[in-house]
Design a protein around this motif. Structure first.
Motif, PDB file in Angstrom:
ATOM      1  N   VAL A  55      14.790  15.215  26.737  1.00 20.56           N
ATOM      2  CA  VAL A  55      14.950  14.185  25.708  1.00 20.56           C
ATOM      3  C   VAL A  55      15.018  14.836  24.322  1.00 20.56           C
ATOM      4  O   VAL A  55      15.845  14.463  23.479  1.00 20.56           O
ATOM      5  CB  VAL A  55      13.790  13.172  25.765  1.00 20.56           C
ATOM      6  N   LEU A  56      14.164  15.827  24.100  1.00 18.91           N
ATOM      7  CA  LEU A  56      14.182  16.545  22.832  1.00 18.91           C
ATOM      8  C   LEU A  56      15.516  17.254  22.627  1.00 18.91           C
ATOM      9  O   LEU A  56      16.080  17.234  21.524  1.00 18.91           O
ATOM     10  CB  LEU A  56      13.038  17.560  22.791  1.00 18.91           C
ATOM     11  N   GLY A  57      16.035  17.880  23.686  1.00 22.37           N
ATOM     12  CA  GLY A  57      17.310  18.576  23.565  1.00 22.37           C
ATOM     13  C   GLY A  57      18.440  17.646  23.186  1.00 22.37           C
ATOM     14  O   GLY A  57      19.284  17.980  22.329  1.00 22.37           O
ATOM     15  N   THR A  58      18.494  16.463  23.794  1.00 26.87           N
ATOM     16  CA  THR A  58      19.547  15.501  23.467  1.00 26.87           C
ATOM     17  C   THR A  58      19.418  15.019  22.028  1.00 26.87           C
ATOM     18  O   THR A  58      20.418  14.834  21.323  1.00 26.87           O
ATOM     19  CB  THR A  58      19.492  14.307  24.434  1.00 26.87           C
ATOM     20  N   TRP A  59      18.171  14.828  21.570  1.00 24.60           N
ATOM     21  CA  TRP A  59      17.963  14.411  20.186  1.00 24.60           C
ATOM     22  C   TRP A  59      18.394  15.503  19.212  1.00 24.60           C
ATOM     23  O   TRP A  59      19.102  15.227  18.236  1.00 24.60           O
ATOM     24  CB  TRP A  59      16.494  14.056  19.945  1.00 24.60           C
ATOM     25  N   MET A  60      17.994  16.733  19.463  1.00 24.03           N
ATOM     26  CA  MET A  60      18.350  17.817  18.563  1.00 24.03           C
ATOM     27  C   MET A  60      19.848  18.085  18.588  1.00 24.03           C
ATOM     28  O   MET A  60      20.429  18.540  17.596  1.00 24.03           O
ATOM     29  CB  MET A  60      17.570  19.075  18.935  1.00 24.03           C
ATOM     30  N   MET A  61      20.498  17.805  19.709  1.00 23.26           N
ATOM     31  CA  MET A  61      21.952  17.885  19.771  1.00 23.26           C
ATOM     32  C   MET A  61      22.582  16.920  18.782  1.00 23.26           C
ATOM     33  O   MET A  61      23.465  17.288  17.995  1.00 23.26           O
ATOM     34  CB  MET A  61      22.415  17.559  21.199  1.00 23.26           C
ATOM     35  N   PHE A  62      22.125  15.677  18.794  1.00 24.03           N
ATOM     36  CA  PHE A  62      22.687  14.656  17.900  1.00 24.03           C
ATOM     37  C   PHE A  62      22.394  15.008  16.440  1.00 24.03           C
ATOM     38  O   PHE A  62      23.261  14.884  15.572  1.00 24.03           O
ATOM     39  CB  PHE A  62      22.087  13.304  18.261  1.00 24.03           C
ATOM     40  N   ALA A  63      21.170  15.474  16.162  1.00 23.33           N
ATOM     41  CA  ALA A  63      20.803  15.834  14.789  1.00 23.33           C
ATOM     42  C   ALA A  63      21.629  17.008  14.291  1.00 23.33           C
ATOM     43  O   ALA A  63      22.077  17.026  13.125  1.00 23.33           O
ATOM     44  CB  ALA A  63      19.310  16.169  14.727  1.00 23.33           C
ATOM     45  N   THR A  64      21.853  17.998  15.148  1.00 27.65           N
ATOM     46  CA  THR A  64      22.655  19.153  14.738  1.00 27.65           C
ATOM     47  C   THR A  64      24.104  18.758  14.514  1.00 27.65           C
ATOM     48  O   THR A  64      24.748  19.216  13.550  1.00 27.65           O
ATOM     49  CB  THR A  64      22.568  20.265  15.803  1.00 27.65           C
ATOM     50  N   ALA A 117      29.326   9.189  22.770  1.00 30.20           N
ATOM     51  CA  ALA A 117      30.034   9.554  24.001  1.00 30.20           C
ATOM     52  C   ALA A 117      29.308  10.666  24.738  1.00 30.20           C
ATOM     53  O   ALA A 117      29.222  10.660  25.974  1.00 30.20           O
ATOM     54  CB  ALA A 117      31.467   9.982  23.674  1.00 30.20           C
ATOM     55  N   MET A 118      28.756  11.636  23.998  1.00 29.66           N
ATOM     56  CA  MET A 118      28.008  12.715  24.642  1.00 29.66           C
ATOM     57  C   MET A 118      26.730  12.177  25.289  1.00 29.66           C
ATOM     58  O   MET A 118      26.313  12.653  26.343  1.00 29.66           O
ATOM     59  CB  MET A 118      27.670  13.799  23.616  1.00 29.66           C
ATOM     60  N   TYR A 119      26.111  11.199  24.666  1.00 29.85           N
ATOM     61  CA  TYR A 119      24.925  10.582  25.265  1.00 29.85           C
ATOM     62  C   TYR A 119      25.294   9.865  26.556  1.00 29.85           C
ATOM     63  O   TYR A 119      24.560   9.952  27.553  1.00 29.85           O
ATOM     64  CB  TYR A 119      24.291   9.608  24.281  1.00 29.85           C
ATOM     65  N   ALA A 120      26.430   9.144  26.546  1.00 32.59           N
ATOM     66  CA  ALA A 120      26.882   8.478  27.766  1.00 32.59           C
ATOM     67  C   ALA A 120      27.137   9.504  28.868  1.00 32.59           C
ATOM     68  O   ALA A 120      26.801   9.273  30.037  1.00 32.59           O
ATOM     69  CB  ALA A 120      28.151   7.670  27.485  1.00 32.59           C
ATOM     70  N   LEU A 121      27.710  10.653  28.499  1.00 32.01           N
ATOM     71  CA  LEU A 121      27.925  11.720  29.475  1.00 32.01           C
ATOM     72  C   LEU A 121      26.584  12.221  30.021  1.00 32.01           C
ATOM     73  O   LEU A 121      26.450  12.481  31.219  1.00 32.01           O
ATOM     74  CB  LEU A 121      28.701  12.860  28.822  1.00 32.01           C
ATOM     75  N   ASP A 122      25.589  12.341  29.167  1.00 32.94           N
ATOM     76  CA  ASP A 122      24.262  12.757  29.610  1.00 32.94           C
ATOM     77  C   ASP A 122      23.662  11.735  30.565  1.00 32.94           C
ATOM     78  O   ASP A 122      22.928  12.106  31.497  1.00 32.94           O
ATOM     79  CB  ASP A 122      23.352  12.958  28.395  1.00 32.94           C
ATOM     80  N   CYS A 123      23.974  10.450  30.350  1.00 35.58           N
ATOM     81  CA  CYS A 123      23.440   9.402  31.223  1.00 35.58           C
ATOM     82  C   CYS A 123      24.038   9.451  32.626  1.00 35.58           C
ATOM     83  O   CYS A 123      23.489   8.850  33.552  1.00 35.58           O
ATOM     84  CB  CYS A 123      23.680   8.026  30.605  1.00 35.58           C
ATOM     85  N   VAL A 124      25.166  10.132  32.779  1.00 37.74           N
ATOM     86  CA  VAL A 124      25.718  10.345  34.111  1.00 37.74           C
ATOM     87  C   VAL A 124      24.833  11.302  34.900  1.00 37.74           C
ATOM     88  O   VAL A 124      24.779  11.249  36.130  1.00 37.74           O
ATOM     89  CB  VAL A 124      27.158  10.886  34.010  1.00 37.74           C
TER      90      VAL A 124
END
Length: 445
Positions: A192-201, A399-406
């Motif tokens: 979860v932290l990685g996905t958040w830091m991805m969006f922030a970066t 879109a990247m979050y939706a991909l992560d949800c797969v």
């Protein structure tokens, strides 16, 4: 202490709406609650959902809107773009009724799904329905990641979980990746932290490249974004590396070559994956056999286990293909004695098993329709202003979050908030002052 913090957060959010402009107050409330409040939750008398950091935020924002900005509700005009999120919120009732679980279970499940998905989408629709609001959201996400960066480095160096240190309980066991500690700070886990830091970066790079922010406390923004990127790498969420790379390539190639081909390609790939998974024809074993030519077979065991689980869970979901099995773990498989023998790792197989094909289609459509709509009505050729580029980057991040949800199942309401904001921008394009295709509807003045 956890209970006290969650109770205190409610009046703090109301105060934020007194202290700051509404869009900024909303962003501060969401980002702060998601990043810093405890993971605890408990029942309140008369409240049909768990009281936790995000439900406290939603209820406080709705109360503040009623008290200080009630005209904001008049901004909302239902459009067919809103159908997917409405269907997904109502799906649990149909799932409960078709499985004989009763109207009360259906009602409470619907309220819970509406609170988790519908409310943040609705708040995005009424508050972040212009480019200024999306810019505020991008800046809030970036600053949230920047505040988290030293905390991530602290946990990496000391192996001390800050959530456990401050709130006296941890969400899970220590996470070791590649021989080093993977931080989680106040979030559920390192993924979860990685996905958040991805969006922030991603937001940091775009805010830097569009010169929206040039420096912070006399430090050049390029240095700060570099620091954030290094921290993101040290978080060791390797799946998020690919998401960030794809998001950056989508935005950069769109600017340079005036094409959104990569975005459409990734979304198309998602739909193919989901289609094959639903019909039970996904070539999981063939993929594993192919990858063994390039990777250590032991490293592929986890992926193979995931494919095997999704295959058997999908087969069971097809027995109740329309509205699924409902709650209470009925979507899982058990052995004699009642022991669960399957694991649900991804949002898609959870939605398919619990709410059926209707739930699966509606949740991914709710995530991706704002993305597709924005990139269609605001193609790269129309990116004449930094605000459009920032909004496009938010769409790419969604879109990247939706991909992560797969692949994973970690709901994050800030992405849902962003989806509502993007939809609001699309539906009021005529008043935005930027070139775009023909408006969908005229703004109600």
């Amino acid at each position: 202490m956890n209970t006290l913090v969650l109770y205190a957060w409610f009046p703090i959010v109301v105060y934020l709406f007194i202290r700051f402009p509404p869009q900024r107050a909303l962003v501060i409330s969401f980002v702060t609650a998601w990043l810093f409040l405890p993971l605890a939750e408990f029942k309140l008398p008369g409240l049909p959902v768990e009281y936790n950091k995000m439900s406290a935020t939603y209820l406080a924002v709705l109360l503040a809107t009623c008290l200080y900005n009630v005209d904001r509700f008049k901004v909302f005009r239902f459009h067919w773009f809103d159908i997917p999120i409405v269907v997904y919120c109502l799906c649990p009732f149909a799932s409960s009724m078709t499985n004989g679980l009763g109207a009360y279970d259906g009602f409470s499940s619907t309220i819970g799904q509406t609170m988790g998905w519908g409310v943040p989408y609705f708040l995005g629709r009424i508050y972040l329905n212009n480019f200024s609001g999306l810019r505020q959201l991008a800046i809030g996400i970036f600053y949230g990641g920047l505040l988290y960066a030293p905390l991530c480095l602290f946990e990496t160096a000391t192996h001390v979980n800050l959530h456990g240190l401050i709130y006296r309980f941890t969400a899970g066991a220590a996470d070791i990746r590649y021989g080093a500690y993977r931080p989680s700070v106040f979030l559920q886990n390192g993924l979860v932290l990685g996905t958040w830091m991805m969006f922030a970066t991603l937001m940091g790079v775009v805010l830097w490249r569009t010169k929206t922010i040039k420096q912070i406390r006399n430090i050049p923004i390029s240095w700060i974004v570099g620091f954030l990127l290094v921290t993101f790498i040290l978080v060791r969420a390797t799946g998020a590396y690919s998401l960030l790379a794809a998001g950056l390539i989508i935005v950069i190639t769109a600017q340079w070559y005036r094409t959104g081909f990569l975005l459409w390609f990734i979304i198309g790939g998602m739909f193919i994956y989901l289609y094959l998974g639903v019909i039970g024809d996904f070539p999981g074993q063939e993929i594993i056999d192919f990858l063994t030519n390039f990777f250590d077979p032991e490293r592929l065991q986890s992926l193979g286990f995931r494919f095997m689980n999704e295959e058997v869970l999908s087969a069971k979901a097809r027995q109740r293909i329309l509205f699924g099995w409902g709650g209470f773990g009925r979507n899982m498989l058990y052995k004699e004695g009642g022991y669960v023998i399957t694991i649900t790792d991804s949002l898609w197989i959870i939605a398919f098993g619990i709410n059926g094909l209707v739930g699966l289609v509606s949740v991914f459509t709710a995530l991706l329709l704002p993305v597709l709509g924005f990139w269609y009505f605001y193609p790269p050729a129309s990116w004449s202003h930094p605000n459009i580029v920032i909004a496009a980057a938010i769409a790419a991040g969604l879109a990247m979050y939706a991909l992560d949800c797969v692949l994973n199942a970690f709901p994050n309401p800030i992405y849902t908030l962003a989806g509502g904001g993007l939809t609001g921008v699309l539906l009021t394009r005529e008043s935005q002052g930027f070139p775009a295709r023909q408006p969908l509807v005229r703004q109600v003045r």
